[in-house]
Scaffold this motif. Sequence first.
Motif, mmCIF file in Angstrom:
data_model
loop_
_atom_site.group_PDB
_atom_site.id
_atom_site.type_symbol
_atom_site.label_atom_id
_atom_site.label_comp_id
_atom_site.label_asym_id
_atom_site.label_seq_id
_atom_site.Cartn_x
_atom_site.Cartn_y
_atom_site.Cartn_z
ATOM 1 N N ALA A 40 -59.285 -42.830 54.324
ATOM 2 C CA ALA A 40 -60.215 -42.092 53.460
ATOM 3 C C ALA A 40 -60.760 -40.865 54.185
ATOM 4 O O ALA A 40 -60.950 -39.805 53.575
ATOM 5 C CB ALA A 40 -61.352 -43.003 53.024
ATOM 6 N N ALA A 43 -58.271 -38.167 54.091
ATOM 7 C CA ALA A 43 -58.078 -37.614 52.754
ATOM 8 C C ALA A 43 -59.186 -36.636 52.358
ATOM 9 O O ALA A 43 -59.086 -35.980 51.318
ATOM 10 C CB ALA A 43 -58.012 -38.745 51.726
ATOM 11 N N LEU A 44 -60.216 -36.499 53.177
ATOM 12 C CA LEU A 44 -61.330 -35.613 52.835
ATOM 13 C C LEU A 44 -60.907 -34.152 52.652
ATOM 14 O O LEU A 44 -61.382 -33.502 51.711
ATOM 15 C CB LEU A 44 -62.443 -35.729 53.883
ATOM 16 C CG LEU A 44 -63.246 -37.027 53.838
ATOM 17 C CD1 LEU A 44 -64.270 -37.044 54.960
ATOM 18 C CD2 LEU A 44 -63.926 -37.197 52.499
ATOM 19 N N LEU A 46 -58.219 -32.995 51.455
ATOM 20 C CA LEU A 46 -57.592 -32.896 50.129
ATOM 21 C C LEU A 46 -58.639 -32.919 49.018
ATOM 22 O O LEU A 46 -58.501 -32.213 48.014
ATOM 23 C CB LEU A 46 -56.599 -34.042 49.942
ATOM 24 C CG LEU A 46 -55.420 -34.072 50.917
ATOM 25 C CD1 LEU A 46 -54.585 -35.334 50.697
ATOM 26 C CD2 LEU A 46 -54.581 -32.825 50.758
ATOM 27 N N LEU A 47 -59.685 -33.716 49.224
ATOM 28 C CA LEU A 47 -60.755 -33.767 48.224
ATOM 29 C C LEU A 47 -61.553 -32.470 48.198
ATOM 30 O O LEU A 47 -62.021 -32.046 47.133
ATOM 31 C CB LEU A 47 -61.673 -34.964 48.501
ATOM 32 C CG LEU A 47 -61.030 -36.342 48.345
ATOM 33 C CD1 LEU A 47 -61.996 -37.433 48.773
ATOM 34 C CD2 LEU A 47 -60.592 -36.554 46.902
ATOM 35 N N ALA A 50 -59.406 -29.952 46.350
ATOM 36 C CA ALA A 50 -59.372 -30.226 44.916
ATOM 37 C C ALA A 50 -60.702 -29.900 44.246
ATOM 38 O O ALA A 50 -60.793 -29.895 43.020
ATOM 39 C CB ALA A 50 -59.017 -31.688 44.678
ATOM 40 N N VAL A 52 -63.480 -31.678 44.580
ATOM 41 C CA VAL A 52 -64.243 -32.900 44.310
ATOM 42 C C VAL A 52 -65.466 -32.981 45.217
ATOM 43 O O VAL A 52 -66.526 -33.435 44.799
ATOM 44 C CB VAL A 52 -63.341 -34.143 44.488
ATOM 45 C CG1 VAL A 52 -64.118 -35.420 44.281
ATOM 46 C CG2 VAL A 52 -62.154 -34.072 43.546
ATOM 47 N N LEU A 53 -65.308 -32.519 46.458
ATOM 48 C CA LEU A 53 -66.396 -32.564 47.431
ATOM 49 C C LEU A 53 -66.712 -31.172 47.950
ATOM 50 O O LEU A 53 -65.838 -30.308 48.019
ATOM 51 C CB LEU A 53 -65.998 -33.425 48.647
ATOM 52 C CG LEU A 53 -66.018 -34.926 48.503
ATOM 53 C CD1 LEU A 53 -65.484 -35.566 49.783
ATOM 54 C CD2 LEU A 53 -67.414 -35.431 48.245
ATOM 55 N N ALA A 58 -68.652 -33.511 52.523
ATOM 56 C CA ALA A 58 -67.526 -34.060 53.277
ATOM 57 C C ALA A 58 -67.905 -34.303 54.728
ATOM 58 O O ALA A 58 -67.456 -35.278 55.349
ATOM 59 C CB ALA A 58 -66.334 -33.116 53.197
#
Length: 105
Positions: A40, A43-44, A46-47, A50, A52-53, A58
């Motif tokens: 996880a 994957a930050l 990528l978030l 995108a 999302v964060l 993050a």
Amino acid sequence: MSLPLPTPTTRDQHRAPAVDTAPPTRSKVSGGLAVVACAACCALPLLIAAGVLTTAGAAIIEKTLLAVSAGLVVLALSMWWLHRRRSTHDAAAAGCGCGGAGCGC
């Protein structure tokens, strides 16, 4: 060609029980959760890409995930060590079934 089986002796009957060195299930679960926390954390980026964060969110989540992952790794290793210690102690206490009275096994 088959060889004859050795004749059992009284010493074979007093063989010490084997020590279980495999990690217990609770240690495997804790280690698996540590891997998930690490994944996880990886994957930050990528978030963030995108949308999302935010980068500030993050950063906070990254520090938290790293601390949780390190804690889970320490917990998994300590549970494995404790399991091996108990298993070794139980095997030594079992001995040959004489109860430590010096029966000469």
